[in-house]
Motif scaffolding. Structure first.
Motif, PDB file in Angstrom:
ATOM      1  N   VAL A  85     -35.244  18.614  -6.138  1.00  0.00           N
ATOM      2  CA  VAL A  85     -36.350  17.739  -7.292  1.00  0.00           C
ATOM      3  C   VAL A  85     -35.856  16.054  -6.716  1.00  0.00           C
ATOM      4  CG1 VAL A  85     -35.650  16.659  -9.326  1.00  0.00           C
ATOM      5  CG2 VAL A  85     -36.009  18.930  -9.255  1.00  0.00           C
ATOM      6  N   LEU A  86     -34.618  15.390  -6.378  1.00  0.00           N
ATOM      7  CA  LEU A  86     -34.428  14.740  -5.712  1.00  0.00           C
ATOM      8  C   LEU A  86     -35.208  14.021  -4.429  1.00  0.00           C
ATOM      9  CD1 LEU A  86     -31.193  13.694  -6.595  1.00  0.00           C
ATOM     10  CD2 LEU A  86     -32.644  12.819  -8.379  1.00  0.00           C
ATOM     11  N   LEU A  87     -34.897  14.769  -3.369  1.00  0.00           N
ATOM     12  CA  LEU A  87     -35.723  14.483  -2.315  1.00  0.00           C
ATOM     13  C   LEU A  87     -37.298  14.297  -2.131  1.00  0.00           C
ATOM     14  CD1 LEU A  87     -33.692  17.257  -0.076  1.00  0.00           C
ATOM     15  CD2 LEU A  87     -34.294  14.109   0.310  1.00  0.00           C
ATOM     16  N   LEU A  88     -37.835  15.236  -3.007  1.00  0.00           N
ATOM     17  CA  LEU A  88     -39.396  15.091  -3.123  1.00  0.00           C
ATOM     18  C   LEU A  88     -39.702  13.743  -4.603  1.00  0.00           C
ATOM     19  CD1 LEU A  88     -39.985  18.706  -4.046  1.00  0.00           C
ATOM     20  CD2 LEU A  88     -40.882  17.896  -1.928  1.00  0.00           C
ATOM     21  N   ASP A  89     -38.647  13.898  -4.979  1.00  0.00           N
ATOM     22  CA  ASP A  89     -38.730  12.568  -6.077  1.00  0.00           C
ATOM     23  C   ASP A  89     -38.992  11.383  -5.232  1.00  0.00           C
ATOM     24  OD1 ASP A  89     -39.058  11.415  -8.225  1.00  0.00           O
ATOM     25  OD2 ASP A  89     -36.738  10.591  -8.435  1.00  0.00           O
ATOM     26  N   THR A  90     -37.995  11.567  -4.210  1.00  0.00           N
ATOM     27  CA  THR A  90     -38.214   9.883  -3.356  1.00  0.00           C
ATOM     28  C   THR A  90     -39.322   9.489  -2.137  1.00  0.00           C
ATOM     29  OG1 THR A  90     -35.552  10.137  -3.060  1.00  0.00           O
ATOM     30  CG2 THR A  90     -36.702   8.989  -1.840  1.00  0.00           C
ATOM     31  N   VAL A  91     -40.059  10.647  -2.029  1.00  0.00           N
ATOM     32  CA  VAL A  91     -41.305  10.341  -1.453  1.00  0.00           C
ATOM     33  C   VAL A  91     -42.241  10.190  -2.952  1.00  0.00           C
ATOM     34  CG1 VAL A  91     -42.850  11.423   0.346  1.00  0.00           C
ATOM     35  CG2 VAL A  91     -40.596  11.996   0.289  1.00  0.00           C
ATOM     36  N   VAL A  92     -42.217  10.036  -3.179  1.00  0.00           N
ATOM     37  CA  VAL A  92     -43.128   9.850  -4.610  1.00  0.00           C
ATOM     38  C   VAL A  92     -42.848   8.657  -5.127  1.00  0.00           C
ATOM     39  CG1 VAL A  92     -44.343  10.724  -6.768  1.00  0.00           C
ATOM     40  CG2 VAL A  92     -43.632  12.216  -5.684  1.00  0.00           C
ATOM     41  N   GLU A  93     -42.150   7.930  -5.252  1.00  0.00           N
ATOM     42  CA  GLU A  93     -41.448   7.045  -5.900  1.00  0.00           C
ATOM     43  C   GLU A  93     -41.757   5.421  -4.803  1.00  0.00           C
ATOM     44  OE1 GLU A  93     -38.120   4.769  -8.177  1.00  0.00           O
ATOM     45  OE2 GLU A  93     -37.811   6.245  -7.863  1.00  0.00           O
ATOM     46  N   HIS A  94     -41.168   6.934  -3.264  1.00  0.00           N
ATOM     47  CA  HIS A  94     -40.849   5.372  -2.524  1.00  0.00           C
ATOM     48  C   HIS A  94     -42.421   5.076  -1.632  1.00  0.00           C
ATOM     49  CE1 HIS A  94     -37.298   3.657  -4.014  1.00  0.00           C
ATOM     50  NE2 HIS A  94     -36.846   5.313  -4.196  1.00  0.00           N
ATOM     51  N   GLY A  95     -43.032   6.728  -1.367  1.00  0.00           N
ATOM     52  CA  GLY A  95     -43.781   6.279  -0.797  1.00  0.00           C
ATOM     53  C   GLY A  95     -43.246   6.888   0.845  1.00  0.00           C
ATOM     54  N   PHE A  96     -44.038   7.301   1.844  1.00  0.00           N
ATOM     55  CA  PHE A  96     -43.841   7.812   3.531  1.00  0.00           C
ATOM     56  C   PHE A  96     -43.866   6.909   4.107  1.00  0.00           C
ATOM     57  CE2 PHE A  96     -47.642  10.812   1.108  1.00  0.00           C
ATOM     58  CZ  PHE A  96     -46.712  11.565   1.357  1.00  0.00           C
ATOM     59  N   ALA A  97     -43.919   5.804   3.485  1.00  0.00           N
ATOM     60  CA  ALA A  97     -43.648   4.676   4.943  1.00  0.00           C
ATOM     61  C   ALA A  97     -41.952   3.654   4.760  1.00  0.00           C
ATOM     62  CB  ALA A  97     -45.174   3.814   4.932  1.00  0.00           C
ATOM     63  N   THR A  98     -41.656   3.953   3.724  1.00  0.00           N
ATOM     64  CA  THR A  98     -40.473   3.335   2.901  1.00  0.00           C
ATOM     65  C   THR A  98     -39.209   3.737   4.131  1.00  0.00           C
ATOM     66  OG1 THR A  98     -39.299   4.515   1.494  1.00  0.00           O
ATOM     67  CG2 THR A  98     -41.589   2.897   1.205  1.00  0.00           C
ATOM     68  N   GLU A  99     -38.418   3.646   4.218  1.00  0.00           N
ATOM     69  CA  GLU A  99     -37.025   3.983   5.191  1.00  0.00           C
ATOM     70  C   GLU A  99     -36.347   5.278   3.997  1.00  0.00           C
ATOM     71  OE1 GLU A  99     -34.447   4.304   7.680  1.00  0.00           O
ATOM     72  OE2 GLU A  99     -35.448   3.337   7.631  1.00  0.00           O
ATOM     73  N   GLU A 100     -36.783   4.803   2.042  1.00  0.00           N
ATOM     74  CA  GLU A 100     -35.935   5.946   0.995  1.00  0.00           C
ATOM     75  C   GLU A 100     -36.958   7.106   1.993  1.00  0.00           C
ATOM     76  OE1 GLU A 100     -37.010   3.195   0.728  1.00  0.00           O
ATOM     77  OE2 GLU A 100     -35.967   2.106  -0.865  1.00  0.00           O
ATOM     78  N   GLY A 101     -38.114   7.437   1.869  1.00  0.00           N
ATOM     79  CA  GLY A 101     -39.184   7.933   2.037  1.00  0.00           C
ATOM     80  C   GLY A 101     -39.218   8.543   2.914  1.00  0.00           C
ATOM     81  N   ARG A 102     -39.072   8.175   4.437  1.00  0.00           N
ATOM     82  CA  ARG A 102     -37.864   8.694   5.783  1.00  0.00           C
ATOM     83  C   ARG A 102     -37.291   9.149   6.255  1.00  0.00           C
ATOM     84  NH1 ARG A 102     -41.480   6.701  10.051  1.00  0.00           N
ATOM     85  NH2 ARG A 102     -40.165   6.303  11.165  1.00  0.00           N
ATOM     86  N   THR A 103     -36.241   8.925   5.296  1.00  0.00           N
ATOM     87  CA  THR A 103     -35.479   9.341   5.534  1.00  0.00           C
ATOM     88  C   THR A 103     -35.170  10.957   4.406  1.00  0.00           C
ATOM     89  OG1 THR A 103     -33.959   7.274   6.241  1.00  0.00           O
ATOM     90  CG2 THR A 103     -32.589   9.225   4.114  1.00  0.00           C
ATOM     91  N   ALA A 104     -36.172  10.740   3.428  1.00  0.00           N
ATOM     92  CA  ALA A 104     -35.837  11.567   2.324  1.00  0.00           C
ATOM     93  C   ALA A 104     -36.491  12.972   3.228  1.00  0.00           C
ATOM     94  CB  ALA A 104     -36.869  11.855   1.026  1.00  0.00           C
ATOM     95  N   ILE A 105     -37.535  12.466   3.948  1.00  0.00           N
ATOM     96  CA  ILE A 105     -38.434  13.627   4.778  1.00  0.00           C
ATOM     97  C   ILE A 105     -37.776  13.728   5.664  1.00  0.00           C
ATOM     98  CG2 ILE A 105     -40.810  13.817   6.211  1.00  0.00           C
ATOM     99  CD1 ILE A 105     -41.973  11.526   5.061  1.00  0.00           C
ATOM    100  N   ARG A 106     -36.723  13.206   6.720  1.00  0.00           N
ATOM    101  CA  ARG A 106     -36.153  13.278   7.715  1.00  0.00           C
ATOM    102  C   ARG A 106     -34.934  14.226   7.521  1.00  0.00           C
ATOM    103  NH1 ARG A 106     -34.255   8.506   8.688  1.00  0.00           N
ATOM    104  NH2 ARG A 106     -36.509   8.161  10.021  1.00  0.00           N
ATOM    105  N   ARG A 107     -34.221  14.711   6.037  1.00  0.00           N
ATOM    106  CA  ARG A 107     -33.651  15.256   5.553  1.00  0.00           C
ATOM    107  C   ARG A 107     -34.305  16.132   5.320  1.00  0.00           C
ATOM    108  NH1 ARG A 107     -29.972  17.765   5.963  1.00  0.00           N
ATOM    109  NH2 ARG A 107     -28.436  18.024   4.670  1.00  0.00           N
ATOM    110  N   ILE A 108     -35.859  16.806   4.700  1.00  0.00           N
ATOM    111  CA  ILE A 108     -35.829  18.105   4.676  1.00  0.00           C
ATOM    112  C   ILE A 108     -36.210  18.863   5.545  1.00  0.00           C
ATOM    113  CG2 ILE A 108     -38.306  18.971   3.441  1.00  0.00           C
ATOM    114  CD1 ILE A 108     -37.870  16.971   1.713  1.00  0.00           C
ATOM    115  N   ASN A 109     -36.374  17.559   6.810  1.00  0.00           N
ATOM    116  CA  ASN A 109     -37.199  18.477   8.239  1.00  0.00           C
ATOM    117  C   ASN A 109     -35.877  18.978   8.982  1.00  0.00           C
ATOM    118  OD1 ASN A 109     -39.864  18.035   7.699  1.00  0.00           O
ATOM    119  ND2 ASN A 109     -39.706  15.992   8.664  1.00  0.00           N
TER     120      ASN A 109
END
Length: 312
Positions: A85-109
């Motif tokens: 929930v938190l990883l997916l939510d981070t992208v929704v809240e902060h977007g794909f281009a932010t440090e938070e969003g990129r970190t979440a996507i990197r963690r998922i990957n």
């Protein structure tokens, strides 16, 4: 106007967010539209629908069997739920281009990079995120999703899929829907380990409420599942009367929400009462699982497993 406003200022205000959505471009502004829909219009519905979307994937034996072998959803069910929930939510809240969003996507990957899965399976899992919420909200939400929201949701998950390195992503909602339906018809089936993952998930959901309610909540949850899911897990059907009662109750909730004023402040999934594992906060980079040595296969292909590779 598509809507005929009810009399009174309150009725008009209820659709303020929808008006804002319609002034945006459903492709160029997909993230903003999706964020409004998820965090202001339907936060409860999206939480339930995305839970169901992920739950559906367990009915695919290869996926359910792997999840059982990792023990993440049978022994650490709450943590796995929270982290997802938190990883997916981070992208929704902060977007794909932010440090938070990129970190979440990197963690998922990265957290499952050693696991392989077919491109068809990757696209199926992505399709559940697109299709299941639309179907849930149209059935139980306080209004149906607008075409703007459907297109924006599709574009949002197309973007997420590209960041995850998923090839040949469907281009429209209708293509995602056809993919989901045909995949489930071909691949849903019984597996003992997948059933254990399903039971653990139902147990987690029941644990969020007082103990005496657990049997009732399990029955209510089963009443919200469709026949192919019940058959795949070999659950007995709750019965026509029970199913009708539960579904009517959820639809009634939607009608009551329609009477409320529009939400002024966004409500993100990290604020949900069901997320319990991080009372003192969390670092996005620390979320998620670590690969289990010797296991192959994962319900989502991650970094390094696609020829295209993830676009971070």
């Amino acid at each position: 106007m598509e809507f005929r406003w009810q009399k009174g200022d309150d009725a008009v205000k209820r659709f303020e967010n929808l008006g804002r959505i319609r002034r945006l471009d459903p492709v160029a502004d997909a993230l903003e539209i999706y964020r409004i829909s998820v965090s202001r219009e339907f936060p409860w519905d999206y939480a339930r629908a995305l839970e169901l979307a992920l739950y559906r994937t367990y009915a695919v034996p290869d996926i359910g069997r792997l999840l059982a072998r990792t023990a993440e959803l049978t022994e650490r069910t709450q943590k796995r739920y929270d982290d997802t929930v938190l990883l997916l939510d981070t992208v929704v809240e902060h977007g794909f281009a932010t440090e938070e969003g990129r970190t979440a996507i990197r963690r998922i990957n990265r957290m499952h990079r050693s696991y392989d899965i077919s491109d068809d399976d990757m696209r199926y899992v992505l399709s559940t995120f697109v299709v299941v919420p639309r179907r849930w909200i149209d059935a139980y939400g306080w209004r149906r999703l607008s075409r703007h929201e459907i297109v924006a949701t599709t574009e949002y998950y197309r973007t997420l899929g590209r960041h995850m390195g998923i090839p040949d992503i469907p281009g429209t909602y209708e293509e995602f829907e056809a993919l989901l339906d045909s995949y489930e018809e071909a691949h849903f089936g019984w597996d003992e380990d997948a059933r254990r993952v399903s039971d653990a998930t139902l147990g987690l959901m029941a644990s969020w409420y007082p103990g005496p309610l657990a049997p009732l909540l399990r029955t209510a949850t089963l009443a919200l599942l469709d026949e192919p899911l019940l058959r795949a897990f070999r659950y007995p059907e709750p019965g026509a009367a029970t199913t009708a009662l539960v579904r009517r109750a959820v639809r009634t909730r939607g009608r009551l929400v329609r009477l409320l004023p529009p939400r002024r402040d966004p409500h993100f999934a990290r604020q949900n009462r069901e997320v319990k594992g991080y009372p003192n906060g969390y670092r996005v980079a620390d979320l998620g699982t670590r690969p289990v040595p010797g296991l192959r296969g994962c319900p989502v292909r991650h970094e390094g497993t696609s020829a295209a590779g993830p676009a971070e």
